[in-house]
Design a protein around this motif. Structure first.
Motif, PDB file in Angstrom:
ATOM      1  N   SER A  48       0.856  -1.161  -0.042  1.00  0.00           N
ATOM      2  CA  SER A  48      -0.055   0.110   0.042  1.00  0.00           C
ATOM      3  C   SER A  48       0.887   0.999  -0.066  1.00  0.00           C
ATOM      4  O   SER A  48       2.164   1.182   0.559  1.00  0.00           O
ATOM      5  CB  SER A  48      -0.931   0.067   1.239  1.00  0.00           C
ATOM      6  OG  SER A  48      -1.714   0.968   1.172  1.00  0.00           O
ATOM      7  N   CYS A  49       0.294   2.311  -0.077  1.00  0.00           N
ATOM      8  CA  CYS A  49       1.063   3.604  -0.304  1.00  0.00           C
ATOM      9  C   CYS A  49       0.073   4.794  -0.156  1.00  0.00           C
ATOM     10  O   CYS A  49      -1.129   4.459  -0.612  1.00  0.00           O
ATOM     11  CB  CYS A  49       1.958   3.743  -1.541  1.00  0.00           C
ATOM     12  SG  CYS A  49       1.032   3.565  -3.130  1.00  0.00           S
ATOM     13  N   ILE A  50       0.450   5.737   0.495  1.00  0.00           N
ATOM     14  CA  ILE A  50      -0.240   7.064   0.643  1.00  0.00           C
ATOM     15  C   ILE A  50       0.642   8.226   0.064  1.00  0.00           C
ATOM     16  O   ILE A  50       1.896   8.473   0.481  1.00  0.00           O
ATOM     17  CB  ILE A  50      -0.385   7.303   2.154  1.00  0.00           C
ATOM     18  CG1 ILE A  50      -1.410   8.407   2.299  1.00  0.00           C
ATOM     19  CG2 ILE A  50       0.526   7.168   2.991  1.00  0.00           C
ATOM     20  CD1 ILE A  50      -2.307   8.504   3.613  1.00  0.00           C
ATOM     21  N   SER A  51      -0.037   8.846  -0.801  1.00  0.00           N
ATOM     22  CA  SER A  51       0.653  10.010  -1.330  1.00  0.00           C
ATOM     23  C   SER A  51       0.981  11.423  -0.059  1.00  0.00           C
ATOM     24  O   SER A  51       0.320  11.497   0.761  1.00  0.00           O
ATOM     25  CB  SER A  51      -0.030  10.770  -2.415  1.00  0.00           C
ATOM     26  OG  SER A  51      -1.261  11.460  -1.897  1.00  0.00           O
ATOM     27  N   GLY A  55      -3.059  12.863   0.471  1.00  0.00           N
ATOM     28  CA  GLY A  55      -3.170  11.464   0.999  1.00  0.00           C
ATOM     29  C   GLY A  55      -3.959  10.656   0.197  1.00  0.00           C
ATOM     30  O   GLY A  55      -4.713   9.583   0.854  1.00  0.00           O
ATOM     31  N   THR A  56      -3.778  10.463  -1.155  1.00  0.00           N
ATOM     32  CA  THR A  56      -4.514   9.521  -1.668  1.00  0.00           C
ATOM     33  C   THR A  56      -3.798   8.278  -1.594  1.00  0.00           C
ATOM     34  O   THR A  56      -2.689   8.451  -1.003  1.00  0.00           O
ATOM     35  CB  THR A  56      -4.195   9.853  -3.449  1.00  0.00           C
ATOM     36  OG1 THR A  56      -4.587  11.192  -3.708  1.00  0.00           O
ATOM     37  CG2 THR A  56      -4.718   8.735  -4.421  1.00  0.00           C
ATOM     38  N   THR A  57      -4.487   7.384  -1.513  1.00  0.00           N
ATOM     39  CA  THR A  57      -3.993   5.901  -0.970  1.00  0.00           C
ATOM     40  C   THR A  57      -4.186   4.881  -2.376  1.00  0.00           C
ATOM     41  O   THR A  57      -4.927   4.876  -3.088  1.00  0.00           O
ATOM     42  CB  THR A  57      -4.796   5.185   0.117  1.00  0.00           C
ATOM     43  OG1 THR A  57      -6.201   5.168  -0.215  1.00  0.00           O
ATOM     44  CG2 THR A  57      -4.590   6.343   1.372  1.00  0.00           C
ATOM     45  N   ASN A  58      -3.388   3.781  -2.066  1.00  0.00           N
ATOM     46  CA  ASN A  58      -3.348   2.825  -3.094  1.00  0.00           C
ATOM     47  C   ASN A  58      -2.952   1.563  -2.425  1.00  0.00           C
ATOM     48  O   ASN A  58      -2.364   1.470  -1.443  1.00  0.00           O
ATOM     49  CB  ASN A  58      -2.449   2.924  -4.317  1.00  0.00           C
ATOM     50  CG  ASN A  58      -2.876   2.605  -5.616  1.00  0.00           C
ATOM     51  OD1 ASN A  58      -3.698   1.440  -5.488  1.00  0.00           O
ATOM     52  ND2 ASN A  58      -2.253   2.917  -6.560  1.00  0.00           N
ATOM     53  N   TYR A  59      -3.666   0.444  -2.746  1.00  0.00           N
ATOM     54  CA  TYR A  59      -3.594  -0.925  -2.268  1.00  0.00           C
ATOM     55  C   TYR A  59      -3.389  -2.053  -3.350  1.00  0.00           C
ATOM     56  O   TYR A  59      -3.958  -1.968  -4.563  1.00  0.00           O
ATOM     57  CB  TYR A  59      -4.925  -1.369  -1.555  1.00  0.00           C
ATOM     58  CG  TYR A  59      -5.187  -0.137  -0.461  1.00  0.00           C
ATOM     59  CD1 TYR A  59      -5.898   0.735  -0.605  1.00  0.00           C
ATOM     60  CD2 TYR A  59      -4.602  -0.537   0.653  1.00  0.00           C
ATOM     61  CE1 TYR A  59      -6.267   1.624   0.295  1.00  0.00           C
ATOM     62  CE2 TYR A  59      -4.946   0.600   2.045  1.00  0.00           C
ATOM     63  CZ  TYR A  59      -5.819   1.587   1.751  1.00  0.00           C
ATOM     64  OH  TYR A  59      -6.071   2.380   2.513  1.00  0.00           O
ATOM     65  N   ALA A  60      -2.518  -2.995  -2.861  1.00  0.00           N
ATOM     66  CA  ALA A  60      -2.310  -4.121  -3.843  1.00  0.00           C
ATOM     67  C   ALA A  60      -3.632  -4.896  -3.783  1.00  0.00           C
ATOM     68  O   ALA A  60      -4.540  -4.966  -2.662  1.00  0.00           O
ATOM     69  CB  ALA A  60      -1.353  -5.034  -3.208  1.00  0.00           C
ATOM     70  N   ASP A  61      -3.900  -5.820  -4.970  1.00  0.00           N
ATOM     71  CA  ASP A  61      -5.118  -6.396  -4.776  1.00  0.00           C
ATOM     72  C   ASP A  61      -5.453  -7.484  -3.803  1.00  0.00           C
ATOM     73  O   ASP A  61      -6.433  -7.632  -3.387  1.00  0.00           O
ATOM     74  CB  ASP A  61      -5.432  -7.029  -6.006  1.00  0.00           C
ATOM     75  CG  ASP A  61      -5.732  -6.031  -7.331  1.00  0.00           C
ATOM     76  OD1 ASP A  61      -5.334  -6.551  -8.679  1.00  0.00           O
ATOM     77  OD2 ASP A  61      -5.978  -5.055  -7.165  1.00  0.00           O
ATOM     78  N   SER A  62      -4.106  -7.917  -3.229  1.00  0.00           N
ATOM     79  CA  SER A  62      -4.286  -8.894  -2.280  1.00  0.00           C
ATOM     80  C   SER A  62      -4.829  -8.364  -1.013  1.00  0.00           C
ATOM     81  O   SER A  62      -4.940  -9.179  -0.070  1.00  0.00           O
ATOM     82  CB  SER A  62      -3.026  -9.469  -2.264  1.00  0.00           C
ATOM     83  OG  SER A  62      -2.043  -8.815  -1.993  1.00  0.00           O
ATOM     84  N   LYS A  64      -6.596  -5.404  -0.699  1.00  0.00           N
ATOM     85  CA  LYS A  64      -7.740  -4.248  -0.661  1.00  0.00           C
ATOM     86  C   LYS A  64      -8.803  -4.962   0.004  1.00  0.00           C
ATOM     87  O   LYS A  64      -9.243  -6.088  -0.031  1.00  0.00           O
ATOM     88  CB  LYS A  64      -8.013  -4.384  -2.360  1.00  0.00           C
ATOM     89  CG  LYS A  64      -8.778  -3.027  -2.497  1.00  0.00           C
ATOM     90  CD  LYS A  64      -8.776  -2.870  -4.261  1.00  0.00           C
ATOM     91  CE  LYS A  64      -7.278  -2.636  -4.772  1.00  0.00           C
ATOM     92  NZ  LYS A  64      -7.456  -2.257  -6.243  1.00  0.00           N
ATOM     93  N   GLY A  65      -9.651  -3.617   0.678  1.00  0.00           N
ATOM     94  CA  GLY A  65     -10.815  -4.217   1.601  1.00  0.00           C
ATOM     95  C   GLY A  65     -10.254  -4.824   2.918  1.00  0.00           C
ATOM     96  O   GLY A  65     -11.203  -4.933   3.805  1.00  0.00           O
ATOM     97  N   ARG A  66      -9.031  -5.014   3.118  1.00  0.00           N
ATOM     98  CA  ARG A  66      -8.830  -5.506   4.498  1.00  0.00           C
ATOM     99  C   ARG A  66      -7.572  -4.944   5.203  1.00  0.00           C
ATOM    100  O   ARG A  66      -7.844  -4.548   6.397  1.00  0.00           O
ATOM    101  CB  ARG A  66      -8.170  -7.006   4.190  1.00  0.00           C
ATOM    102  CG  ARG A  66      -8.977  -8.050   3.708  1.00  0.00           C
ATOM    103  CD  ARG A  66      -8.346  -9.548   3.729  1.00  0.00           C
ATOM    104  NE  ARG A  66      -7.133  -9.637   2.925  1.00  0.00           N
ATOM    105  CZ  ARG A  66      -5.911  -9.797   3.369  1.00  0.00           C
ATOM    106  NH1 ARG A  66      -5.690 -10.275   4.663  1.00  0.00           N
ATOM    107  NH2 ARG A  66      -4.693 -10.185   2.618  1.00  0.00           N
ATOM    108  N   PHE A  67      -6.702  -4.025   4.359  1.00  0.00           N
ATOM    109  CA  PHE A  67      -5.816  -3.390   4.956  1.00  0.00           C
ATOM    110  C   PHE A  67      -6.158  -1.929   4.645  1.00  0.00           C
ATOM    111  O   PHE A  67      -6.777  -1.566   3.669  1.00  0.00           O
ATOM    112  CB  PHE A  67      -4.371  -3.605   4.254  1.00  0.00           C
ATOM    113  CG  PHE A  67      -3.789  -4.805   4.485  1.00  0.00           C
ATOM    114  CD1 PHE A  67      -4.566  -5.922   5.466  1.00  0.00           C
ATOM    115  CD2 PHE A  67      -2.379  -5.149   4.376  1.00  0.00           C
ATOM    116  CE1 PHE A  67      -3.830  -7.047   5.595  1.00  0.00           C
ATOM    117  CE2 PHE A  67      -1.847  -6.335   4.659  1.00  0.00           C
ATOM    118  CZ  PHE A  67      -2.677  -7.067   5.230  1.00  0.00           C
TER     119      PHE A  67
END
Length: 122
Positions: A48-51, A55-62, A64-67
Motif C-alpha cells: 500500500s502507499c499514501i501520497s 493523502g491519496t491511497t493505493n492498495y495491492a489487490d491482495s 484491498k478491503g482488508r488493509f
C-alpha cells in the motif's frame, strides 16, 4: 532521515494488527510513504502507499478491503491497519519514503526502515 516500522507480531488467522512507521528528518507533506512486504522465500512486494499532500491511497489487490493505510502528520507517523489476516500475509513488512508521486516502484523509494515481522498462524 529515519523510518522505523513497528507493531508486528504473531496473530491468529482472522486477527488484526496495526503497523506504525515513525519517520524523522523529512516531512510527510512532501514524501509519499509505501508499505512493502517480503514473504519467506519470496521477493519483496508492494502492499500500500499514501501520497504526500492530499493523502491519496493505493492498495495491492491482495490486501484491498482488508488493509487501511493512514497517516498522522503531526506525529510524523504512517499506519497500516491490517484486518482479516491470513497466513499468506506472513512476511517482513517495510515502510519506505519517496519524494515521487504515488508509486509502487521500489527504486523510487529513497529511504527505507528496518522491517517488522508479521506472522499469521494458528
Amino acid at each position: 532521515v529515519q523510518l522505523q516500522a513497528s507493531g508486528g507480531g504473531l496473530v491468529q488467522p482472522g486477527g488484526s494488527l496495526r503497523l506504525s512507521c515513525t519517520t524523522s528528518g523529512f516531512s510527510l507533506d512532501y514524501y509519499a510513504i509505501g508499505w512493502f512486504r517480503q514473504p519467506p522465500g519470496k521477493e519483496r512486494e508492494p502492499v500500500s502507499c499514501i501520497s504526500a499532500g492530499d493523502g491519496t491511497t493505493n492498495y495491492a489487490d491482495s490486501v484491498k478491503g482488508r488493509f487501511t493505510i493512514s497517516r498522522d502528520n503531526a506525529k510524523n507517523t504512517v499506519y497500516l491497519q491490517m484486518n482479516s489476516l491470513n497466513p499468506e500475509d506472513t512476511a517482513v513488512y517495510y515502510c519506505a519514503a519517496t519524494p515521487s508521486s504515488l508509486t509502487y516502484r521500489s527504486s523510487d523509494y529513497l529511504y527505507w526502515g528496518q522491517g517488522t515481522q508479521v506472522t499469521v498462524s494458528s
